[in-house]
Write a protein that holds these residues in place. Structure first.
Motif, PDB file in Angstrom:
ATOM      1  N   ALA A 135      15.419  12.472  -6.365  1.00 44.03           N
ATOM      2  CA  ALA A 135      14.511  13.406  -7.040  1.00 44.03           C
ATOM      3  C   ALA A 135      14.661  14.805  -6.446  1.00 44.03           C
ATOM      4  CB  ALA A 135      13.072  12.931  -6.913  1.00 44.03           C
ATOM      5  N   PRO A 136      14.453  15.847  -7.243  1.00 42.11           N
ATOM      6  CA  PRO A 136      14.622  17.213  -6.743  1.00 42.11           C
ATOM      7  C   PRO A 136      13.382  17.757  -6.039  1.00 42.11           C
ATOM      8  CG  PRO A 136      14.223  17.257  -9.094  1.00 42.11           C
ATOM      9  CD  PRO A 136      14.246  15.807  -8.705  1.00 42.11           C
ATOM     10  N   HIS A 137      12.712  16.913  -5.261  1.00 39.85           N
ATOM     11  CA  HIS A 137      11.565  17.339  -4.460  1.00 39.85           C
ATOM     12  C   HIS A 137      11.372  16.307  -3.359  1.00 39.85           C
ATOM     13  CE1 HIS A 137       8.857  14.384  -6.617  1.00 39.85           C
ATOM     14  NE2 HIS A 137       9.777  14.569  -7.538  1.00 39.85           N
ATOM     15  N   HIS A 138      10.688  16.695  -2.281  1.00 37.15           N
ATOM     16  CA  HIS A 138      10.599  15.816  -1.111  1.00 37.15           C
ATOM     17  C   HIS A 138       9.517  14.739  -1.279  1.00 37.15           C
ATOM     18  CE1 HIS A 138      13.616  17.668   1.313  1.00 37.15           C
ATOM     19  NE2 HIS A 138      13.043  18.849   1.246  1.00 37.15           N
ATOM     20  N   ARG A 139       8.280  15.119  -1.402  1.00 38.05           N
ATOM     21  CA  ARG A 139       7.154  14.201  -1.619  1.00 38.05           C
ATOM     22  C   ARG A 139       7.264  12.940  -0.750  1.00 38.05           C
ATOM     23  NH1 ARG A 139       3.218  14.456  -5.328  1.00 38.05           N
ATOM     24  NH2 ARG A 139       2.029  12.583  -5.790  1.00 38.05           N
ATOM     25  N   GLU A 140       7.216  13.127   0.561  1.00 34.82           N
ATOM     26  CA  GLU A 140       7.323  11.990   1.470  1.00 34.82           C
ATOM     27  C   GLU A 140       6.052  11.153   1.424  1.00 34.82           C
ATOM     28  OE1 GLU A 140       8.713  11.014   6.063  1.00 34.82           O
ATOM     29  OE2 GLU A 140       8.118  13.049   5.498  1.00 34.82           O
ATOM     30  N   ARG A 141       6.227   9.840   1.363  1.00 37.27           N
ATOM     31  CA  ARG A 141       5.092   8.926   1.285  1.00 37.27           C
ATOM     32  C   ARG A 141       5.303   7.731   2.215  1.00 37.27           C
ATOM     33  NH1 ARG A 141       3.215  12.745  -0.476  1.00 37.27           N
ATOM     34  NH2 ARG A 141       1.968  13.064  -2.368  1.00 37.27           N
ATOM     35  N   LEU A 142       4.175   7.177   2.657  1.00 42.40           N
ATOM     36  CA  LEU A 142       4.159   5.977   3.488  1.00 42.40           C
ATOM     37  C   LEU A 142       3.971   4.760   2.589  1.00 42.40           C
ATOM     38  CD1 LEU A 142       3.725   4.442   6.249  1.00 42.40           C
ATOM     39  CD2 LEU A 142       1.284   4.981   5.951  1.00 42.40           C
ATOM     40  N   PHE A 143       4.796   3.733   2.802  1.00 41.29           N
ATOM     41  CA  PHE A 143       4.665   2.473   2.077  1.00 41.29           C
ATOM     42  C   PHE A 143       4.492   1.350   3.099  1.00 41.29           C
ATOM     43  CE2 PHE A 143       6.931   5.321  -0.707  1.00 41.29           C
ATOM     44  CZ  PHE A 143       6.337   5.098  -1.941  1.00 41.29           C
ATOM     45  N   ILE A 144       3.509   0.510   2.862  1.00 35.91           N
ATOM     46  CA  ILE A 144       3.163  -0.573   3.789  1.00 35.91           C
ATOM     47  C   ILE A 144       3.270  -1.910   3.078  1.00 35.91           C
ATOM     48  CG2 ILE A 144       1.382  -1.489   5.326  1.00 35.91           C
ATOM     49  CD1 ILE A 144       0.079   1.345   5.219  1.00 35.91           C
ATOM     50  N   LEU A 145       3.933  -2.856   3.708  1.00 34.86           N
ATOM     51  CA  LEU A 145       4.011  -4.239   3.234  1.00 34.86           C
ATOM     52  C   LEU A 145       3.217  -5.094   4.212  1.00 34.86           C
ATOM     53  CD1 LEU A 145       5.250  -6.452   1.383  1.00 34.86           C
ATOM     54  CD2 LEU A 145       7.209  -6.492   2.936  1.00 34.86           C
ATOM     55  N   ALA A 146       2.119  -5.703   3.743  1.00 30.05           N
ATOM     56  CA  ALA A 146       1.237  -6.493   4.600  1.00 30.05           C
ATOM     57  C   ALA A 146       1.219  -7.935   4.133  1.00 30.05           C
ATOM     58  CB  ALA A 146      -0.177  -5.910   4.574  1.00 30.05           C
ATOM     59  N   PHE A 180       0.834  -1.193   0.000  1.00 32.13           N
ATOM     60  CA  PHE A 180       0.000   0.000   0.000  1.00 32.13           C
ATOM     61  C   PHE A 180       0.875   1.252   0.000  1.00 32.13           C
ATOM     62  CE2 PHE A 180      -2.294  -2.949   3.093  1.00 32.13           C
ATOM     63  CZ  PHE A 180      -2.976  -3.623   2.084  1.00 32.13           C
ATOM     64  N   GLU A 181       0.296   2.336  -0.507  1.00 34.73           N
ATOM     65  CA  GLU A 181       0.999   3.637  -0.522  1.00 34.73           C
ATOM     66  C   GLU A 181       0.016   4.703  -0.109  1.00 34.73           C
ATOM     67  OE1 GLU A 181       1.526   7.553  -2.298  1.00 34.73           O
ATOM     68  OE2 GLU A 181       0.136   6.025  -3.038  1.00 34.73           O
ATOM     69  N   ASN A 182       0.507   5.674   0.676  1.00 34.13           N
ATOM     70  CA  ASN A 182      -0.350   6.779   1.087  1.00 34.13           C
ATOM     71  C   ASN A 182       0.532   7.931   1.564  1.00 34.13           C
ATOM     72  OD1 ASN A 182      -2.807   8.205   2.278  1.00 34.13           O
ATOM     73  ND2 ASN A 182      -3.688   6.237   1.632  1.00 34.13           N
ATOM     74  N   VAL A 183      -0.103   9.004   2.008  1.00 35.70           N
ATOM     75  CA  VAL A 183       0.640  10.173   2.480  1.00 35.70           C
ATOM     76  C   VAL A 183       1.230   9.912   3.862  1.00 35.70           C
ATOM     77  CG1 VAL A 183      -0.680  11.831   1.137  1.00 35.70           C
ATOM     78  CG2 VAL A 183      -1.483  11.169   3.407  1.00 35.70           C
ATOM     79  N   ARG A 184       2.227  10.697   4.222  1.00 29.11           N
ATOM     80  CA  ARG A 184       2.894  10.574   5.520  1.00 29.11           C
ATOM     81  C   ARG A 184       1.913  10.747   6.680  1.00 29.11           C
ATOM     82  NH1 ARG A 184       4.484  10.294   9.922  1.00 29.11           N
ATOM     83  NH2 ARG A 184       6.581  10.636  10.787  1.00 29.11           N
ATOM     84  N   GLY A 185       0.908  11.596   6.483  1.00 25.86           N
ATOM     85  CA  GLY A 185      -0.059  11.855   7.542  1.00 25.86           C
ATOM     86  C   GLY A 185      -0.893  10.650   7.929  1.00 25.86           C
ATOM     87  N   HIS A 186      -0.901   9.620   7.096  1.00 23.36           N
ATOM     88  CA  HIS A 186      -1.672   8.413   7.396  1.00 23.36           C
ATOM     89  C   HIS A 186      -1.116   7.693   8.632  1.00 23.36           C
ATOM     90  CE1 HIS A 186      -4.330   5.145   6.822  1.00 23.36           C
ATOM     91  NE2 HIS A 186      -3.658   4.428   5.943  1.00 23.36           N
ATOM     92  N   VAL A 187       0.144   7.925   8.939  1.00 21.88           N
ATOM     93  CA  VAL A 187       0.760   7.270  10.104  1.00 21.88           C
ATOM     94  C   VAL A 187       0.018   7.647  11.379  1.00 21.88           C
ATOM     95  CG1 VAL A 187       2.855   7.102  11.510  1.00 21.88           C
ATOM     96  CG2 VAL A 187       3.024   7.130   9.018  1.00 21.88           C
TER      97      VAL A 187
END
Length: 281
Positions: free
Chosen positions: A140-151, A103-110
């Protein structure tokens, strides 16, 4: 599920010997992108209407479920948001029983909604690992932090599943590209132009060009004062995609459709990095 332009799946394909079996994407513009690049892969459409009991088994389920309920840019209503579509991912897992899911989502999902996701997974005997990765972590020349989940099921850790994994991608240095960029940097007027186009981000832009193997396209149109809108081709390049992946005239999307698809997308190299980390903690 919620495939967008398939950035998450492209990242998975860089790490695992896996290819898409189907997509589930309701938005017409991303669906056209998917059909253009994967003409033989069916699109199941609206996830709320899919009969998961009729879908053939798969090894891996990927899902970038909508981020609006958890994003810092929104109201963070979490499970109370009408766009909270995680329950449909949960239903798909229960019926399809893949070997594991990504799964992938925004950092705020944490801090908003992840606990409920983990509770749902635990209720069917699944566990999960997760990590947050910035696009800048892969150059990459930008931050774009993302959450990645392995279930995965508790008794079947994917690290021990024997699923074929590809070698970790190596950085290749294209000499022609380096020569081109070096030539640009030596041009008499380039200092002024680079400040207008990239400012302090010049070194980061150069790094991304080397890593992706593609020189950056024009950041704006032909306006001399550089006040025109950013080109979608430049945004596409920033997202680590091959030229034309979203912007090809053959796909036929409007500028706003291209920007929406790119804005909702995943940097494939970022997803691959996260997955490699989760497989090798």
């Amino acid at each position: 599920m919620f495939a967008g332009y398939s950035g998450l799946e492209m990242g998975v394909a860089q790490v695992l010997d896996a290819q898409p079996a189907w997509f589930a994407e309701i938005d017409g513009a991303p669906a056209r992108i998917l059909h253009h690049h994967y003409p033989d892969v069916p699109n199941l459409g609206d996830v709320t209407c899919v009969d998961w009991g009729s879908v053939p088994p798969i090894d891996i389920l990927t899902a970038g479920y909508p981020c609006q309920p958890f994003s810092q840019a929104g109201h963070r209503k979490g499970t109370n948001d009408e766009r909270h579509l995680w329950p449909y991912v949960y239903e798909a897992i229960k019926h399809l029983r893949p070997r594991f899911a990504i799964f992938e989502n925004v950092r705020g999902h944490v801090t908003c909604g992840l606990a409920e996701v983990l509770e749902d997974l635990a209720s069917i005997g699944w566990d999960a690992q997760w990590t947050c990765v910035r696009a800048s972590d892969v150059g990459a020349p930008h931050h774009r932090e993302r959450l990645f989940i392995l279930a995965y099921p508790n008794s079947e850790r994917p690290q021990e599943s024997g699923l074929a994994r590809r070698p970790a991608p190596q950085i290749t240095r294209d000499n022609d590209l380096l020569d081109t960029l070096a030539g640009i940097n030596r041009a008499p007027d380039i200092d002024h132009e680079m400040r207008l186009r990239w400012g302090d981000y010049g070194p980061a832009v150069l790094t991304w060009a080397i890593l992706t193997g593609h020189a950056p396209p024009p950041i704006v149109g032909d306006r001399q004062d550089y006040r025109a809108e950013t080109t979608t081709e430049f945004v596409e390049w920033m997202m680590g995609l091959p030229p034309g992946w979203v912007t090809s005239p053959e796909i036929g999307l409007t500028r706003s459709q291209q920007l929406k698809a790119l804005g909702n997308g995943v940097v494939p190299q970022q997803a691959a990095y996260a997955l490699n980390h989760l497989f090798n903690p």
